[in-house]
Design a protein around this motif. Structure first.
Motif, PDB file in Angstrom:
ATOM      1  N   ALA A   1       0.835  -1.194   0.000  1.00 44.19           N
ATOM      2  CA  ALA A   1       0.000   0.000   0.000  1.00 44.19           C
ATOM      3  C   ALA A   1       0.874   1.249   0.000  1.00 44.19           C
ATOM      4  N   VAL A   2       0.360   2.319  -0.608  1.00 42.63           N
ATOM      5  CA  VAL A   2       1.073   3.593  -0.623  1.00 42.63           C
ATOM      6  C   VAL A   2       0.535   4.479   0.493  1.00 42.63           C
ATOM      7  N   ASP A   3       1.370   5.396   0.966  1.00 48.39           N
ATOM      8  CA  ASP A   3       0.987   6.261   2.080  1.00 48.39           C
ATOM      9  C   ASP A   3       0.914   7.719   1.659  1.00 48.39           C
TER      10      ASP A   3
ATOM     11  N   PRO B   1      -1.168   6.633  -6.383  1.00 48.01           N
ATOM     12  CA  PRO B   1      -0.394   5.744  -7.266  1.00 48.01           C
ATOM     13  C   PRO B   1      -0.310   4.319  -6.751  1.00 48.01           C
ATOM     14  N   GLY B   2      -1.392   3.803  -6.264  1.00 47.48           N
ATOM     15  CA  GLY B   2      -1.409   2.447  -5.730  1.00 47.48           C
ATOM     16  C   GLY B   2      -2.559   2.278  -4.767  1.00 47.48           C
ATOM     17  N   ARG B   3      -2.507   1.178  -4.023  1.00 47.03           N
ATOM     18  CA  ARG B   3      -3.560   0.884  -3.052  1.00 47.03           C
ATOM     19  C   ARG B   3      -3.337   1.683  -1.784  1.00 47.03           C
ATOM     20  N   LEU B   4      -4.351   2.461  -1.398  1.00 44.17           N
ATOM     21  CA  LEU B   4      -4.271   3.229  -0.163  1.00 44.17           C
ATOM     22  C   LEU B   4      -4.713   2.381   1.016  1.00 44.17           C
ATOM     23  N   ASP B   5      -4.081   2.621   2.145  1.00 44.37           N
ATOM     24  CA  ASP B   5      -4.467   1.912   3.357  1.00 44.37           C
ATOM     25  C   ASP B   5      -4.124   2.773   4.551  1.00 44.37           C
ATOM     26  N   GLY B   6      -4.737   2.477   5.685  1.00 45.24           N
ATOM     27  CA  GLY B   6      -4.428   3.203   6.906  1.00 45.24           C
ATOM     28  C   GLY B   6      -5.029   4.593   6.937  1.00 45.24           C
TER      29      GLY B   6
ATOM     30  N   GLY C   1      -4.920   1.139 -11.981  1.00 43.76           N
ATOM     31  CA  GLY C   1      -3.614   1.079 -11.349  1.00 43.76           C
ATOM     32  C   GLY C   1      -3.358   2.284 -10.477  1.00 43.76           C
ATOM     33  N   ALA C   2      -3.846   3.459 -10.924  1.00 41.61           N
ATOM     34  CA  ALA C   2      -3.797   4.682 -10.130  1.00 41.61           C
ATOM     35  C   ALA C   2      -5.226   5.180  -9.972  1.00 41.61           C
ATOM     36  N   THR C   3      -5.677   5.344  -8.737  1.00 40.84           N
ATOM     37  CA  THR C   3      -7.047   5.760  -8.470  1.00 40.84           C
ATOM     38  C   THR C   3      -7.117   7.289  -8.440  1.00 40.84           C
ATOM     39  N   VAL C   4      -8.134   7.841  -9.109  1.00 42.98           N
ATOM     40  CA  VAL C   4      -8.326   9.290  -9.160  1.00 42.98           C
ATOM     41  C   VAL C   4      -9.438   9.663  -8.189  1.00 42.98           C
ATOM     42  N   HIS C   5      -9.138  10.573  -7.268  1.00 41.28           N
ATOM     43  CA  HIS C   5     -10.109  11.077  -6.301  1.00 41.28           C
ATOM     44  C   HIS C   5     -10.492  12.504  -6.687  1.00 41.28           C
ATOM     45  N   ARG C   6     -11.763  12.831  -6.579  1.00 42.44           N
ATOM     46  CA  ARG C   6     -12.272  14.156  -6.940  1.00 42.44           C
ATOM     47  C   ARG C   6     -12.751  14.883  -5.684  1.00 42.44           C
TER      48      ARG C   6
ATOM     49  N   ALA D   1      -2.021  18.247   3.096  1.00 40.63           N
ATOM     50  CA  ALA D   1      -0.635  18.612   2.821  1.00 40.63           C
ATOM     51  C   ALA D   1       0.327  17.540   3.318  1.00 40.63           C
ATOM     52  N   ALA D   2       0.017  16.932   4.484  1.00 44.83           N
ATOM     53  CA  ALA D   2       0.882  15.877   5.012  1.00 44.83           C
ATOM     54  C   ALA D   2       0.821  14.612   4.169  1.00 44.83           C
ATOM     55  N   ALA D   3      -0.323  14.361   3.542  1.00 45.47           N
ATOM     56  CA  ALA D   3      -0.480  13.133   2.752  1.00 45.47           C
ATOM     57  C   ALA D   3      -0.026  13.303   1.312  1.00 45.47           C
ATOM     58  N   SER D   4       0.211  14.523   0.843  1.00 42.65           N
ATOM     59  CA  SER D   4       0.543  14.767  -0.559  1.00 42.65           C
ATOM     60  C   SER D   4       2.032  14.994  -0.747  1.00 42.65           C
ATOM     61  N   ARG D   5       2.525  14.521  -1.875  1.00 43.38           N
ATOM     62  CA  ARG D   5       3.913  14.761  -2.247  1.00 43.38           C
ATOM     63  C   ARG D   5       4.065  16.046  -3.065  1.00 43.38           C
ATOM     64  N   THR D   6       2.946  16.685  -3.405  1.00 43.50           N
ATOM     65  CA  THR D   6       2.998  17.849  -4.290  1.00 43.50           C
ATOM     66  C   THR D   6       2.493  19.124  -3.625  1.00 43.50           C
ATOM     67  N   GLY D   7       2.150  19.091  -2.335  1.00 45.89           N
ATOM     68  CA  GLY D   7       1.598  20.261  -1.686  1.00 45.89           C
ATOM     69  C   GLY D   7       0.143  20.478  -2.042  1.00 45.89           C
ATOM     70  N   VAL D   8      -0.491  21.449  -1.410  1.00 42.91           N
ATOM     71  CA  VAL D   8      -1.910  21.704  -1.635  1.00 42.91           C
ATOM     72  C   VAL D   8      -2.048  22.783  -2.708  1.00 42.91           C
TER      73      VAL D   8
END
Length: 743
Positions: free
Chosen positions: A461-463, A476-481, A498-503, A527-534
């Protein structure tokens, strides 16, 4: 040895134990002695059950024994066109199953076997006046072309033919009857005797030999590629069931009055998960079989009717490792008696009185689907790893492994196509081949072993997510937690893969605010969960919704609506969509309604007004969302066989004690009272001409003892002579209280 009973008495305890394990119906209830065991083993139902488990090679070998009885291994080999070693192997297994017994003259079938088999290999009964040996060969060679064509038409069965009373063929048939090559049944029908058919077939039973499995058309794949594909499927399955638990935990659907799930609820679930309704029905049945879903009848809640909700076991399942979560679902699918392919069908084997079959209803129960599922995957397990058979190739293998059962089931409800499709959904197969974890599950491995094999194959799972400027986020993968919980709360899934899109939208952000989150907390966690900022558009969306959120407040009047913005109340008061709330203005900033506050809150939220609940002290009441759960109700375990080695040994010991009591000459030690055994012993005596002692109840309840020599047992009546007399008397089978053979 004179009979199958003598053969069984001469076997060792280990051999009898193996027989009871191979034919578990013989051990329930436990037979008192070998005679009882023999009687049960020679009933039509038990023999049919044993034949269902035979492959085509053993069935043809059994036909050869019936044709050649008393048969030697060489005769069986000649009829099957195989070597003697293979014939001995096949007939040895038939004897182990008590379908044949070894007499001094050769191997003989158990007496009812010939009745169950019917016409072996399409052969007719033997003829009485048929030429033998070289005379038969000369008679066949002397026939003209027309007579030969008539014989050729009957050679491979069926052995019966209809002919006119006049014409060339009638004349040819008459000549063949005169030569002893045909038997006339009546003026219009003839029959080919067995001896003639075998001579025409060249001494073989069948056109082609089936003593070995057929070659299966297939594609050879790398086992590692197959396992990787199955691992990806397992990850998808875990995600789908997790989404199901979350969705029905928050908004459980109602149970239909007739049981099951309504079509609209199934369609809504399929749309939410972006899968076909067929797969959604399969997912529901599998999750229910795994104990993750159950009916909550409202006994401990205020729900107005029964609903389908996740169980407390689902919470434990969510905490397990992905491999264990997959294994629980795969094991449930492997053993469940439900046939999800029936969902949506009209009247059928599971739909009872008629009408549409709904998911999770009792009408989806169809144990033969489980039989077909397990037969199919066990056939795949017999192939080398990485073998992806074609549908036709797999069907051919099934027809060889279980010819009687496969013919009876046919292609009902999709047959092999449905099994292969569900096996892919269950991640038991990958790219059409049986995966390593699936093979372990199919070949009687433990669930823990299968889970251990699958664990390293499931993609981790990706975080994190990637927030986009178009108000979407890519996982970019299966989310968990915690990340999965966050994205499930503040966004909606737009597309899966393969990559899930959330709206992100106003409704999804408001869902988080309704749960008591602030705009700063939502943005900080994103912001904590994103690699690209808000992105700035997402920041604007969250703060804009938060600024308007809570401007209207609902309290009890039955309900009131209060707002510091009179213009907002003017709009609410005159909104036609809210007419059912029957607003009444009591102050510039207050509206009241006779409708309960909970209903007012739901209606205003549906119309996107974003109200919040106000307490009696004027403060806000922001409650966490309610997650529905009920107690897990595991179904009755499915047991195909309850006779293991320990139980079989105990039954054998009981039979040995019964045999010892019978040999000691104790009163009634050799008498049988089981109606099934009584009937079998009398039929055996009628076939062999032996005498038996019976106890017979008269009209007033008295029991008399007779020495009978049965002639026939037909339709519940026994025709027999009594003692040394020659006159036939008739006895009613249901009045026989006990029977004992005469030593």
């Amino acid at each position: 040895m004179r009979s199958l009973a003598d053969d069984l008495r001469g076997r060792t305890d280990a051999e009898l134990t193996a027989l009871l394990q191979a034919r578990p119906d013989l051990a329930r209830p436990a037979p008192g002695d070998v005679t009882s065991l023999t009687a049960r083993a020679t009933t039509r139902a038990s023999i049919q059950r044993a034949l269902d488990g035979l492959d085509l090679a053993h069935l043809q070998a059994l036909e050869a024994v019936v044709v050649a009885a008393p048969a030697s291994a060489g005769e069986v080999a000649g009829l099957l066109a195989c070597d003697v070693a293979r014939a001995e192997e096949l007939t040895g297994r038939l004897r182990e199953l008590a379908l044949c017994w070894r007499s001094p003259e050769g191997l003989r079938p158990a007496r009812p076997v010939a009745e169950v088999v019917g016409d072996p290999a399409g052969l007719g009964p033997p003829g009485a006046d048929v030429p033998q040996g070289s005379a038969l060969e000369q008679a066949l060679a002397a026939q003209d072309a027309r007579a030969r064509s008539l014989l050729d038409a009957l050679t491979w069965g069926p052995p019966f033919g209809a002919l006119g009373r006049t014409g060339p063929m009638a004349a040819a048939a008459a000549g063949l009857v005169d030569a002893g090559l045909l038997v006339r049944l009546d003026e219009d029908h003839v029959q080919l005797p067995r001896q003639v058919a075998l001579a025409l077939r060249g001494g073989r039973l069948h056109r082609s030999t089936a003593t070995a499995p057929p070659e299966v058309e297939h594609s050879a794949l790398d086992p590692d590629v197959v396992d990787a594909a199955a691992g990806g499927r397992a990850a998808d399955l875990v995600v789908l069931v997790t989404e199901l638990v979350d969705l029905w935990g928050a908004r459980p659907p109602r149970v239909l009055r007739a049981g099951g799930v309504a079509v609209r609820d199934l369609t809504r679930l399929a749309a939410h998960l972006e899968i076909d309704p067929d797969q959604a029905a399969w997912l529901l049945e599998t999750a229910h079989a795994a104990g993750l879903l159950a009916v909550d009848d409202g006994g401990r809640t205020t729900e107005p009717s029964a609903t389908w909700v996740p169980t407390t076991l689902a919470d434990e399942w969510l905490e397990d490792e992905p491999g264990a979560r997959w294994a629980a679902l795969a094991q449930a699918w492997w053993t469940m008696p439900a046939a999800p392919s029936l969902v949506g069908a009209g009247p059928g084997p599971g739909s009872g009185a008629g009408g549409r079959v709904n998911a999770l209803s009792t009408h989806t129960s169809y144990p033969l689907a489980r039989v077909r599922r397990q037969d199919t995957l066990r056939a795949m397990a017999a192939l080398p790893p990485g073998t992806a058979p074609t549908e036709d190739g797999l069907e051919g293998l099934l027809r060889w492994r279980h010819p009687l059962r496969t013919t009876r089931l046919g292609g009902e409800h999709g047959g092999t196509v449905v099994v292969l499709r569900e096996a892919e959904w269950a991640a038991v197969t990958g790219r059409g081949a049986l995966a390593g974890p699936g093979r372990r599950l199919v070949t009687a491995g433990t669930v823990e072993e299968a889970a251990g094999l699958m664990e390293p194959l499931v993609p981790p799972a990706v975080d994190h997510v990637l927030l986009q400027a178009d108000l979407t986020a890519i996982a970019p993968g299966r989310l968990d937690g915690p990340v999965r919980t966050l994205m499930h709360l503040v966004s909606d899934v737009e597309s899966r893969g393969g990559a899930t899109v959330h709206r992100f939208g106003e409704a999804s952000v408001r869902r988080a605010l309704d749960a008591g989150w602030s705009a700063d907390r939502v943005l900080a966690d994103l912001a904590a969960a994103s690699r690209t900022g808000v992105p700035q558009p997402l920041d604007y969306l969250v703060r804009d919704v938060a600024r308007r959120h809570g401007q209207a407040r609902v309290g009890s009047c039955a309900a009131y609506l209060r707002s510091d913005d009179p213009a907002l109340l003017d709009r609410v008061e005159h909104d036609r969509a809210l007419g059912l709330l029957q607003w009444r203005r009591v102050a510039p900033t207050v509206l009241v309604s006779p409708v309960p506050a909970s209903t007012v809150l739901d209606v205003l939220r549906d119309e996107q007004y974003g109200p919040v609940v106000e307490g009696g002290d004027g403060g806000l009441e922001l409650g966490a969302p309610r997650w529905h759960r009920t107690t897990a109700r595991p179904g009755a375990p499915v047991r195909v066989s309850s006779v293991d080695e320990v139980v079989a040994r105990q039954v054998v010991a009981l039979m040995r004690r019964g045999e010892g009591a019978r040999a000691s000459g104790l009163d009634d030690a050799g008498a049988h009272t089981d109606p099934l055994v009584v009937s079998a012993v009398l039929r055996e005596a009628a076939a062999t001409g032996e005498a038996v002692w019976i106890g017979y109840a008269d009209e007033v309840g008295g029991v008399a003892t007779y020495l009978l020599r049965p002639e026939s047992v037909v339709g519940g009546r026994i025709s027999a002579t009594v003692g040394d007399g020659n006159a036939l008397r008739t006895f009613l089978l249901h009045r026989v209280t006990r029977v004992r053979t005469v030593d």
